[in-house]
Design a protein around this motif. Sequence first.
Motif, PDB file in Angstrom:
ATOM      1  N   VAL A  91       4.352  -0.332  14.094  1.00 16.39           N
ATOM      2  CA  VAL A  91       4.402  -0.316  12.636  1.00 16.39           C
ATOM      3  C   VAL A  91       4.416   1.141  12.166  1.00 16.39           C
ATOM      4  O   VAL A  91       4.221   2.062  12.954  1.00 16.39           O
ATOM      5  N   THR A  92       4.642   1.318  10.890  1.00 14.52           N
ATOM      6  CA  THR A  92       4.566   2.653  10.291  1.00 14.52           C
ATOM      7  C   THR A  92       3.547   2.617   9.168  1.00 14.52           C
ATOM      8  O   THR A  92       3.737   1.910   8.168  1.00 14.52           O
ATOM      9  N   LEU A  93       2.462   3.359   9.338  1.00 15.84           N
ATOM     10  CA  LEU A  93       1.441   3.413   8.308  1.00 15.84           C
ATOM     11  C   LEU A  93       1.991   4.095   7.054  1.00 15.84           C
ATOM     12  O   LEU A  93       2.944   4.877   7.117  1.00 15.84           O
ATOM     13  N   PRO A  94       1.382   3.835   5.908  1.00 17.08           N
ATOM     14  CA  PRO A  94       1.788   4.535   4.685  1.00 17.08           C
ATOM     15  C   PRO A  94       1.559   6.035   4.838  1.00 17.08           C
ATOM     16  O   PRO A  94       0.815   6.475   5.718  1.00 17.08           O
ATOM     17  N   PRO A  95       2.170   6.849   3.983  1.00 16.81           N
ATOM     18  CA  PRO A  95       1.878   8.287   4.008  1.00 16.81           C
ATOM     19  C   PRO A  95       0.372   8.521   3.936  1.00 16.81           C
ATOM     20  O   PRO A  95      -0.291   8.002   3.040  1.00 16.81           O
ATOM     21  N   THR A  96      -0.150   9.298   4.892  1.00 17.95           N
ATOM     22  CA  THR A  96      -1.602   9.438   5.031  1.00 17.95           C
ATOM     23  C   THR A  96      -2.005  10.903   5.031  1.00 17.95           C
ATOM     24  O   THR A  96      -1.468  11.700   5.795  1.00 17.95           O
ATOM     25  N   LEU A  97      -2.970  11.225   4.178  1.00 14.00           N
ATOM     26  CA  LEU A  97      -3.571  12.557   4.131  1.00 14.00           C
ATOM     27  C   LEU A  97      -4.905  12.503   4.836  1.00 14.00           C
ATOM     28  O   LEU A  97      -5.797  11.748   4.446  1.00 14.00           O
ATOM     29  N   TYR A  98      -5.034  13.305   5.900  1.00 16.38           N
ATOM     30  CA  TYR A  98      -6.266  13.375   6.672  1.00 16.38           C
ATOM     31  C   TYR A  98      -6.984  14.677   6.311  1.00 16.38           C
ATOM     32  O   TYR A  98      -6.536  15.764   6.693  1.00 16.38           O
ATOM     33  N   ILE A 158       0.859  -1.191   0.000  1.00 24.01           N
ATOM     34  CA  ILE A 158       0.000   0.000   0.000  1.00 24.01           C
ATOM     35  C   ILE A 158       0.890   1.235   0.000  1.00 24.01           C
ATOM     36  O   ILE A 158       1.654   1.475   0.934  1.00 24.01           O
ATOM     37  N   GLU A 159       0.770   2.017  -1.047  1.00 20.26           N
ATOM     38  CA  GLU A 159       1.676   3.147  -1.259  1.00 20.26           C
ATOM     39  C   GLU A 159       1.258   4.385  -0.489  1.00 20.26           C
ATOM     40  O   GLU A 159       2.105   5.130   0.014  1.00 20.26           O
ATOM     41  N   SER A 160      -0.039   4.643  -0.382  1.00 15.64           N
ATOM     42  CA  SER A 160      -0.499   5.821   0.352  1.00 15.64           C
ATOM     43  C   SER A 160      -1.949   5.641   0.765  1.00 15.64           C
ATOM     44  O   SER A 160      -2.645   4.738   0.285  1.00 15.64           O
ATOM     45  N   VAL A 161      -2.391   6.534   1.664  1.00 17.84           N
ATOM     46  CA  VAL A 161      -3.738   6.476   2.229  1.00 17.84           C
ATOM     47  C   VAL A 161      -4.301   7.898   2.261  1.00 17.84           C
ATOM     48  O   VAL A 161      -3.569   8.856   2.523  1.00 17.84           O
ATOM     49  N   VAL A 162      -5.617   8.031   2.006  1.00 20.41           N
ATOM     50  CA  VAL A 162      -6.308   9.311   2.143  1.00 20.41           C
ATOM     51  C   VAL A 162      -7.619   9.064   2.888  1.00 20.41           C
ATOM     52  O   VAL A 162      -8.385   8.168   2.527  1.00 20.41           O
ATOM     53  N   TYR A 163      -7.849   9.862   3.936  1.00 18.57           N
ATOM     54  CA  TYR A 163      -9.082   9.764   4.701  1.00 18.57           C
ATOM     55  C   TYR A 163      -9.863  11.076   4.619  1.00 18.57           C
ATOM     56  O   TYR A 163      -9.291  12.159   4.758  1.00 18.57           O
ATOM     57  N   PHE A 164     -11.172  10.957   4.445  1.00 20.91           N
ATOM     58  CA  PHE A 164     -12.077  12.095   4.393  1.00 20.91           C
ATOM     59  C   PHE A 164     -12.929  12.109   5.664  1.00 20.91           C
ATOM     60  O   PHE A 164     -13.840  11.303   5.812  1.00 20.91           O
ATOM     61  N   ALA A 182      -2.771  11.007  15.675  1.00 20.35           N
ATOM     62  CA  ALA A 182      -1.780  10.854  16.736  1.00 20.35           C
ATOM     63  C   ALA A 182      -1.762   9.439  17.310  1.00 20.35           C
ATOM     64  O   ALA A 182      -0.687   8.885  17.600  1.00 20.35           O
ATOM     65  N   GLU A 183      -2.934   8.821  17.495  1.00 15.01           N
ATOM     66  CA  GLU A 183      -2.959   7.496  18.101  1.00 15.01           C
ATOM     67  C   GLU A 183      -2.614   6.388  17.101  1.00 15.01           C
ATOM     68  O   GLU A 183      -2.503   5.228  17.488  1.00 15.01           O
ATOM     69  N   SER A 184      -2.429   6.769  15.830  1.00 14.28           N
ATOM     70  CA  SER A 184      -2.088   5.783  14.799  1.00 14.28           C
ATOM     71  C   SER A 184      -0.588   5.567  14.661  1.00 14.28           C
ATOM     72  O   SER A 184      -0.141   4.894  13.725  1.00 14.28           O
ATOM     73  N   GLY A 185       0.184   6.130  15.568  1.00 16.53           N
ATOM     74  CA  GLY A 185       1.621   5.923  15.559  1.00 16.53           C
ATOM     75  C   GLY A 185       2.330   6.894  14.632  1.00 16.53           C
ATOM     76  O   GLY A 185       1.713   7.547  13.793  1.00 16.53           O
ATOM     77  N   PRO A 186       3.656   7.013  14.759  1.00 16.15           N
ATOM     78  CA  PRO A 186       4.421   7.934  13.911  1.00 16.15           C
ATOM     79  C   PRO A 186       4.378   7.508  12.444  1.00 16.15           C
ATOM     80  O   PRO A 186       4.679   6.359  12.119  1.00 16.15           O
ATOM     81  N   HIS A 187       3.988   8.408  11.564  1.00 21.31           N
ATOM     82  CA  HIS A 187       3.989   8.151  10.131  1.00 21.31           C
ATOM     83  C   HIS A 187       3.922   9.487   9.398  1.00 21.31           C
ATOM     84  O   HIS A 187       3.444  10.485   9.949  1.00 21.31           O
ATOM     85  N   PHE A 188       4.404   9.519   8.169  1.00 27.14           N
ATOM     86  CA  PHE A 188       4.354  10.745   7.390  1.00 27.14           C
ATOM     87  C   PHE A 188       2.899  11.066   7.102  1.00 27.14           C
ATOM     88  O   PHE A 188       2.157  10.217   6.583  1.00 27.14           O
ATOM     89  N   SER A 189       2.466  12.296   7.421  1.00 32.58           N
ATOM     90  CA  SER A 189       1.049  12.620   7.282  1.00 32.58           C
ATOM     91  C   SER A 189       0.860  14.122   7.194  1.00 32.58           C
ATOM     92  O   SER A 189       1.745  14.917   7.533  1.00 32.58           O
ATOM     93  N   ARG A 190      -0.338  14.488   6.756  1.00 30.75           N
ATOM     94  CA  ARG A 190      -0.799  15.859   6.771  1.00 30.75           C
ATOM     95  C   ARG A 190      -2.264  15.859   7.194  1.00 30.75           C
ATOM     96  O   ARG A 190      -3.052  15.026   6.734  1.00 30.75           O
ATOM     97  N   VAL A 191      -2.629  16.813   8.064  1.00 33.18           N
ATOM     98  CA  VAL A 191      -4.035  17.080   8.361  1.00 33.18           C
ATOM     99  C   VAL A 191      -4.364  18.392   7.676  1.00 33.18           C
ATOM    100  O   VAL A 191      -3.731  19.415   7.933  1.00 33.18           O
ATOM    101  N   HIS A 192      -5.345  18.353   6.779  1.00 34.22           N
ATOM    102  CA  HIS A 192      -5.649  19.519   5.957  1.00 34.22           C
ATOM    103  C   HIS A 192      -7.120  19.865   6.102  1.00 34.22           C
ATOM    104  O   HIS A 192      -7.994  19.037   5.850  1.00 34.22           O
ATOM    105  N   LEU A 193      -7.393  21.118   6.521  1.00 33.22           N
ATOM    106  CA  LEU A 193      -8.756  21.576   6.738  1.00 33.22           C
ATOM    107  C   LEU A 193      -9.313  22.189   5.459  1.00 33.22           C
ATOM    108  O   LEU A 193      -8.705  23.082   4.869  1.00 33.22           O
ATOM    109  N   LEU A 194     -10.492  21.718   5.048  1.00 28.36           N
ATOM    110  CA  LEU A 194     -11.169  22.231   3.858  1.00 28.36           C
ATOM    111  C   LEU A 194     -12.133  23.336   4.281  1.00 28.36           C
ATOM    112  O   LEU A 194     -13.200  23.076   4.839  1.00 28.36           O
TER     113      LEU A 194
END
Length: 308
Positions: free
Chosen positions: A225-232, A139-145, A252-264
């Motif tokens: 574990v380290t989750l894939p890069p995740t955009l929240y 799994i290369e990346s993850v995006v959550y809405f 934060a509770e998903s462990g250290p991983h490359f991520s961004r939280v972006h407000l629409l």
Amino acid sequence: MPYREQSLYLPVSGGDTLHLRRIRHATQDHGAPVLLLHGVMGNGRIFYSDSGKGLAPWLAAQGYDCFVLDLRGRGQSTPKISRASRHGQTETITQDLPAAFELIRRLRPDRPMHWLAHSWGGVHMSSALVRYPALLAHIESVVYFGSKRSVHVKNLNKLIEVDLMWNLASRLIIRTCGYLPARRIGLGADNESDKSHLHSKLWAKVAPWVDADDGFDYRAAAQKVTLPPTLYLAALRDPCRGHVDDVRRFRAESGPHFSRVHLLAKKTGHCHDYDHVSLLTHPDAIRDHFPMVADWLSGRRQEITENI
């Protein structure tokens, strides 16, 4: 839009069959596969429509090979949820998401995949990834809405929508019907089994991220574990179902991983102050923030800002 559709059916335990709507480019077959998952009281239709609107057709037009999953009893999965349904989120995490993963891997062994989810679907996805770390290599990346786990925020919407409707009234309805007929009573797009409602209700409280069936500690597993890069992605007009503060807590509770939280929101440069549903369904999403999603999937992640 230049895309084609196909329905796939995947048998799982208990006589249930999952439906996946495959939506891909009309002429290209080499685009990266994407698994899309809906939230509670929903189905895969949050990602597509008969008229070609939605995130999945848009991604297909960009060349991606989309697989939109209907969880057990929802959408075109069978049988429909009823008082006889015994499945819940443990089955989603331990059986259904791994089965969908394997199906996509069989069809598309040539490319790593991306995982996308709306709302509670993000909790299901992250739970599966930390419980089965072997999936992570593919799994290369993850995006959550609008995905959060526990609802920490306190406001009037939380009191009405979560405390009163979800925690209290819905349980009373389930005692009568044997399941939550959310579509019939106007609470959501699809129904919930007794077990799936109960388990998501327990996790939405400010409580440990622990499996209600077997005690598996997802939060502890996430630290190993380290989750894939995740955009929240979070929406400004989402006061309790995916409030940006709760989205940050989920990250934060998903462990250290490359991520961004972006407000629409307008104040962060977007076209609208979106809500929990319109961040996926608004007609302007295709020119506003869907291109950001495509950038994330394609690897242009450093360009996306954390804007809160």
